[in-house]
Design an enzyme around this catalytic site. Structure first.
Site, PDB file in Angstrom:
ATOM      1  N   SER A  31       0.820  -1.219   0.000  1.00  0.00           N
ATOM      2  CA  SER A  31       0.000   0.000   0.000  1.00  0.00           C
ATOM      3  C   SER A  31       0.848   1.261   0.000  1.00  0.00           C
ATOM      4  CB  SER A  31      -0.860   0.034   1.265  1.00  0.00           C
ATOM      5  OG  SER A  31      -1.782  -1.013   1.281  1.00  0.00           O
ATOM      6  N   HIS A  36      -0.671  -2.577  -7.286  1.00  0.00           N
ATOM      7  CA  HIS A  36      -1.474  -2.251  -6.101  1.00  0.00           C
ATOM      8  C   HIS A  36      -2.971  -2.350  -6.426  1.00  0.00           C
ATOM      9  CE1 HIS A  36      -2.607   0.993  -2.906  1.00  0.00           C
ATOM     10  NE2 HIS A  36      -2.823  -0.225  -2.456  1.00  0.00           N
ATOM     11  N   GLU A  54      -3.088   0.332  -9.251  1.00  0.00           N
ATOM     12  CA  GLU A  54      -2.046   1.368  -9.288  1.00  0.00           C
ATOM     13  C   GLU A  54      -0.726   0.647  -9.616  1.00  0.00           C
ATOM     14  OE1 GLU A  54      -1.525   3.296  -5.442  1.00  0.00           O
ATOM     15  OE2 GLU A  54      -1.320   5.259  -6.358  1.00  0.00           O
ATOM     16  N   ASN A  59      -2.934   6.025  -1.417  1.00  0.00           N
ATOM     17  CA  ASN A  59      -2.929   6.109   0.047  1.00  0.00           C
ATOM     18  C   ASN A  59      -2.324   7.394   0.588  1.00  0.00           C
ATOM     19  OD1 ASN A  59      -4.349   3.771   0.725  1.00  0.00           O
ATOM     20  ND2 ASN A  59      -2.597   2.563   0.033  1.00  0.00           N
TER      21      ASN A  59
HETATM   22  N1  CAA Z   1     -17.299 -10.754  -4.306  1.00  0.00           N
HETATM   23  C1  CAA Z   1     -18.324 -10.774  -5.144  1.00  0.00           C
HETATM   24  N2  CAA Z   1     -19.379  -9.936  -5.059  1.00  0.00           N
HETATM   25  C2  CAA Z   1     -19.381  -9.057  -4.037  1.00  0.00           C
HETATM   26  C3  CAA Z   1     -18.342  -9.000  -3.092  1.00  0.00           C
HETATM   27  C4  CAA Z   1     -17.248  -9.892  -3.271  1.00  0.00           C
HETATM   28  N3  CAA Z   1     -16.177  -9.905  -2.456  1.00  0.00           N
HETATM   29  N4  CAA Z   1     -18.619  -8.038  -2.187  1.00  0.00           N
HETATM   30  C5  CAA Z   1     -19.800  -7.507  -2.545  1.00  0.00           C
HETATM   31  N5  CAA Z   1     -20.268  -8.114  -3.674  1.00  0.00           N
HETATM   32  C6  CAA Z   1     -21.464  -7.768  -4.442  1.00  0.00           C
HETATM   33  C7  CAA Z   1     -22.735  -7.750  -3.650  1.00  0.00           C
HETATM   34  O1  CAA Z   1     -23.365  -8.995  -3.662  1.00  0.00           O
HETATM   35  C8  CAA Z   1     -23.550  -6.700  -4.374  1.00  0.00           C
HETATM   36  O2  CAA Z   1     -24.121  -7.229  -5.569  1.00  0.00           O
HETATM   37  P1  CAA Z   1     -25.460  -6.580  -6.238  1.00  0.00           P
HETATM   38  O3  CAA Z   1     -25.168  -5.117  -6.463  1.00  0.00           O
HETATM   39  O4  CAA Z   1     -25.612  -7.336  -7.500  1.00  0.00           O
HETATM   40  O5  CAA Z   1     -26.519  -6.810  -5.221  1.00  0.00           O
HETATM   41  C9  CAA Z   1     -22.532  -5.690  -4.825  1.00  0.00           C
HETATM   42  O6  CAA Z   1     -21.297  -6.408  -4.867  1.00  0.00           O
HETATM   43  C10 CAA Z   1     -22.428  -4.514  -3.893  1.00  0.00           C
HETATM   44  O7  CAA Z   1     -22.215  -4.957  -2.565  1.00  0.00           O
HETATM   45  P2  CAA Z   1     -23.069  -4.542  -1.295  1.00  0.00           P
HETATM   46  O8  CAA Z   1     -24.506  -4.280  -1.672  1.00  0.00           O
HETATM   47  O9  CAA Z   1     -22.806  -5.532  -0.211  1.00  0.00           O
HETATM   48  O10 CAA Z   1     -22.432  -3.243  -0.744  1.00  0.00           O
HETATM   49  P3  CAA Z   1     -22.128  -1.861  -1.422  1.00  0.00           P
HETATM   50  O11 CAA Z   1     -23.083  -1.505  -2.490  1.00  0.00           O
HETATM   51  O12 CAA Z   1     -21.918  -0.924  -0.290  1.00  0.00           O
HETATM   52  O13 CAA Z   1     -20.706  -2.086  -2.104  1.00  0.00           O
HETATM   53  C11 CAA Z   1     -18.401  -1.854  -1.739  1.00  0.00           C
HETATM   54  C12 CAA Z   1     -19.659  -2.619  -1.387  1.00  0.00           C
HETATM   55  C13 CAA Z   1     -18.034  -2.048  -3.213  1.00  0.00           C
HETATM   56  C14 CAA Z   1     -17.301  -2.440  -0.861  1.00  0.00           C
HETATM   57  C15 CAA Z   1     -18.607  -0.329  -1.482  1.00  0.00           C
HETATM   58  O14 CAA Z   1     -19.066  -0.138  -0.170  1.00  0.00           O
HETATM   59  C16 CAA Z   1     -17.366   0.468  -1.677  1.00  0.00           C
HETATM   60  O15 CAA Z   1     -17.008   0.811  -2.789  1.00  0.00           O
HETATM   61  N6  CAA Z   1     -16.679   0.822  -0.568  1.00  0.00           N
HETATM   62  C17 CAA Z   1     -15.438   1.564  -0.622  1.00  0.00           C
HETATM   63  C18 CAA Z   1     -14.323   0.642  -1.041  1.00  0.00           C
HETATM   64  C19 CAA Z   1     -13.010   1.355  -1.118  1.00  0.00           C
HETATM   65  O16 CAA Z   1     -12.850   2.555  -0.932  1.00  0.00           O
HETATM   66  N7  CAA Z   1     -11.952   0.559  -1.384  1.00  0.00           N
HETATM   67  C20 CAA Z   1     -10.609   1.048  -1.403  1.00  0.00           C
HETATM   68  C21 CAA Z   1      -9.998   0.797  -0.059  1.00  0.00           C
HETATM   69  S1  CAA Z   1      -8.353   1.435   0.028  1.00  0.00           S
HETATM   70  C22 CAA Z   1      -7.438   0.298  -0.765  1.00  0.00           C
HETATM   71  O17 CAA Z   1      -7.888  -0.710  -1.218  1.00  0.00           O
HETATM   72  C23 CAA Z   1      -5.983   0.610  -0.913  1.00  0.00           C
HETATM   73  C24 CAA Z   1      -5.110   0.330   0.238  1.00  0.00           C
HETATM   74  O18 CAA Z   1      -3.909   0.072  -0.015  1.00  0.00           O
HETATM   75  C25 CAA Z   1      -5.541   0.389   1.655  1.00  0.00           C
HETATM   76  P1  NAD Z   2      -4.330  -9.473   5.824  1.00  0.00           P
HETATM   77  O1  NAD Z   2      -3.899  -9.231   7.233  1.00  0.00           O
HETATM   78  O2  NAD Z   2      -5.762  -9.722   5.518  1.00  0.00           O
HETATM   79  O3  NAD Z   2      -3.499 -10.701   5.199  1.00  0.00           O
HETATM   80  C1  NAD Z   2      -2.108 -10.795   5.220  1.00  0.00           C
HETATM   81  C2  NAD Z   2      -1.755 -12.265   5.081  1.00  0.00           C
HETATM   82  O4  NAD Z   2      -0.348 -12.387   4.853  1.00  0.00           O
HETATM   83  C3  NAD Z   2      -2.063 -13.088   6.352  1.00  0.00           C
HETATM   84  O5  NAD Z   2      -2.908 -14.167   6.010  1.00  0.00           O
HETATM   85  C4  NAD Z   2      -0.699 -13.532   6.830  1.00  0.00           C
HETATM   86  O6  NAD Z   2      -0.698 -14.812   7.455  1.00  0.00           O
HETATM   87  C5  NAD Z   2       0.074 -13.546   5.517  1.00  0.00           C
HETATM   88  N1  NAD Z   2       1.526 -13.531   5.683  1.00  0.00           N
HETATM   89  C6  NAD Z   2       2.271 -12.845   6.579  1.00  0.00           C
HETATM   90  N2  NAD Z   2       3.583 -13.102   6.405  1.00  0.00           N
HETATM   91  C7  NAD Z   2       3.668 -13.987   5.371  1.00  0.00           C
HETATM   92  C8  NAD Z   2       4.737 -14.652   4.721  1.00  0.00           C
HETATM   93  N3  NAD Z   2       6.003 -14.465   5.106  1.00  0.00           N
HETATM   94  N4  NAD Z   2       4.460 -15.493   3.694  1.00  0.00           N
HETATM   95  C9  NAD Z   2       3.179 -15.689   3.291  1.00  0.00           C
HETATM   96  N5  NAD Z   2       2.122 -15.097   3.884  1.00  0.00           N
HETATM   97  C10 NAD Z   2       2.358 -14.246   4.900  1.00  0.00           C
HETATM   98  O7  NAD Z   2      -3.781  -8.211   5.005  1.00  0.00           O
HETATM   99  P2  NAD Z   2      -4.332  -7.628   3.613  1.00  0.00           P
HETATM  100  O8  NAD Z   2      -5.355  -6.606   3.901  1.00  0.00           O
HETATM  101  O9  NAD Z   2      -4.640  -8.749   2.689  1.00  0.00           O
HETATM  102  O10 NAD Z   2      -3.033  -6.838   3.105  1.00  0.00           O
HETATM  103  C11 NAD Z   2      -1.995  -7.513   2.414  1.00  0.00           C
HETATM  104  C12 NAD Z   2      -1.145  -6.498   1.677  1.00  0.00           C
HETATM  105  O11 NAD Z   2      -1.959  -5.783   0.740  1.00  0.00           O
HETATM  106  C13 NAD Z   2      -0.484  -5.428   2.567  1.00  0.00           C
HETATM  107  O12 NAD Z   2       0.761  -5.087   2.037  1.00  0.00           O
HETATM  108  C14 NAD Z   2      -1.464  -4.285   2.461  1.00  0.00           C
HETATM  109  O13 NAD Z   2      -0.892  -3.037   2.735  1.00  0.00           O
HETATM  110  C15 NAD Z   2      -1.892  -4.388   1.005  1.00  0.00           C
HETATM  111  N6  NAD Z   2      -3.183  -3.802   0.679  1.00  0.00           N
HETATM  112  C16 NAD Z   2      -4.205  -3.864   1.573  1.00  0.00           C
HETATM  113  C17 NAD Z   2      -5.424  -3.310   1.234  1.00  0.00           C
HETATM  114  C18 NAD Z   2      -6.591  -3.358   2.172  1.00  0.00           C
HETATM  115  O14 NAD Z   2      -7.571  -2.629   1.967  1.00  0.00           O
HETATM  116  N7  NAD Z   2      -6.556  -4.154   3.214  1.00  0.00           N
HETATM  117  C19 NAD Z   2      -5.617  -2.722  -0.031  1.00  0.00           C
HETATM  118  C20 NAD Z   2      -4.553  -2.724  -0.938  1.00  0.00           C
HETATM  119  C21 NAD Z   2      -3.324  -3.245  -0.558  1.00  0.00           C
END
Ligand code: CAA
Ligand code: NAD
Length: 282
Positions: free
Chosen positions: A119, A140, A152, A190
């Site tokens: 991330s 990403h 990304e 992020n």
């Molecule tokens: N697999 C398959 N289908 C799924 C699913 C999955 N894992 N999760 C949900 N669905 C389906 C549902 O069944 C539903 O289908 P229908 O529209 O046909 O009914 C549809 O997808 C939408 O789901 P929900 O109705 O349960 O919920 P929602 O409309 O609120 O959507 C969401 C869920 C897409 C997660 C939405 O809430 C959303 O976009 N949230 C924000 C997500 C976001 O910002 N992600 C980025 C996080 S940051 C990141 O990823 C980077 C990082 O490094 C941290």
């Molecule tokens: P998570 O905690 O759900 O899963 C991480 C997994 O990695 C665990 O099952 C753990 O047992 C496993 N693990 C740890 N050390 C390991 C090793 N040496 N070999 C194999 N497996 C190992 O975390 P996550 O949310 O899936 O995040 C995973 C990566 O993806 C991180 O780098 C995170 O920053 C990135 N990421 C997370 C998100 C998010 O929304 N959570 C979105 C994009 C990217």
């Protein structure tokens, strides 16, 4: 050479999502985690997600079975020599990732691409832990991987154009939209998202509003699909804290300092949805 066989390292929420979309796209996948129970939990999530897609008529039962048939599992990297590429999605920790990339570099055949789903951590630093930094890249994905269309793509200092082109093609094959960013702490996604989430946690910490109001205001007022506190729970509070620490250290700027409440919740093991308790109870 085309990419047909991949290893996905980490079977957590991101790893199992990546393994799923890769298998649906026709690739043969090995999903690896450190314990069989983690791999089994990842497979259960994939089965549930594919079943939902069949139920919603977004996929046929035959395609579901074929995709599941393309996914194997492992608890170590002993099969890595057979992969065209690895996508690492283990925990957001630089030491863990560098150790994994050192091992992948030793085990994967020359020329195999080593991608990380990090991330925020420097792709250049991860690449420098290997003897093939030209083949190391950030790929990403966003959470939840089966639904979110962005990938990304981040080149490290030494990443080759051929590696980037192959990853852009692969992202498209997986039905995603690749967009490139440079190697800078948190890249683009992020660097912008986490300061917003951190600010929402500060607002809660300082008693500006309840969690329901903070999330409701951002959902209704900004048209965000989830409020920032619910999104933090969804991402994982440990991952949010790790990203903020990378931003804080990387820019040496106090504007990225993680909120004390976030640190306390992580110390308590309240990591959000994945542990059943975060800002909300699951
Ligand atoms: N697999 C398959 N289908 C799924 C699913 C999955 N894992 N999760 C949900 N669905 C389906 C549902 O069944 C539903 O289908 P229908 O529209 O046909 O009914 C549809 O997808 C939408 O789901 P929900 O109705 O349960 O919920 P929602 O409309 O609120 O959507 C969401 C869920 C897409 C997660 C939405 O809430 C959303 O976009 N949230 C924000 C997500 C976001 O910002 N992600 C980025 C996080 S940051 C990141 O990823 C980077 C990082 O490094 C941290
Ligand atoms: P998570 O905690 O759900 O899963 C991480 C997994 O990695 C665990 O099952 C753990 O047992 C496993 N693990 C740890 N050390 C390991 C090793 N040496 N070999 C194999 N497996 C190992 O975390 P996550 O949310 O899936 O995040 C995973 C990566 O993806 C991180 O780098 C995170 O920053 C990135 N990421 C997370 C998100 C998010 O929304 N959570 C979105 C994009 C990217």
């Amino acid at each position: 050479m085309g990419i047909e066989t991949i290893g996905v390292i980490g079977a957590g929420q991101m790893g199992n999502g990546i393994a799923q979309v890769a298998a649906v796209a026709g690739l043969r996948v090995t999903m690896v985690d450190v314990k069989q129970e983690f791999v089994d939990r990842g497979m259960a999530t994939i089965r549930k997600s594919l079943a939902k897609m069949v139920e919603k008529q977004k996929m046929t039962a035959a395609d579901q079975a074929a995709a599941l048939g393309r996914i194997g599992t492992a608890t170590d990297l002993s099969g890595a020599e057979g992969w065209d590429m690895a996508i690492e999605a283990a925990v957001e920790n630089e030491t863990v990732k560098k150790d994994l990339f050192r091992e992948l570099d030793q085990k994967c055949r020359p020329g195999a691409i080593l991608a990380t789903n990090t991330s925020s951590i420097s792709i250049t630093a991860i690449g420098a832990a290997t003897r093939r930094p030209e083949s190391v890249i950030g790929m990403h994905f966003m959470n939840p991987v089966p639904l979110m269309t962005l990938v990304e793509v981040i080149r490290g200092h030494a990443t080759s154009g051929a590696t980037a082109a192959a990853v852009v093609d692969l992202a498209k094959t997986m039905g995603k939209t690749p967009l490139e960013a440079n190697d800078s702490p948190g890249f683009v996604a992020n660097r912008i998202l986490l300061p917003m989430i951190n600010e929402a946690i500060f607002a809660l910490h300082e008693g500006v509003a309840t969690k329901e109001s903070i999330d409701g205001i951002m959902k209704l007022g900004m048209n965000h699909p989830m409020g920032p506190l619910a999104l933090a729970d969804f991402i994982g509070l440990d991952t949010c804290l790790s990203i903020l620490q990378v931003l804080h250290d990387g820019f040496n700027d106090s504007k990225y300092r993680p909120c004390p409440l976030l640190k306390k919740m992580v110390a308590a093991g309240h990591l959000g949805k994945k542990t059943g308790q975060g800002f909300y109870h699951y």
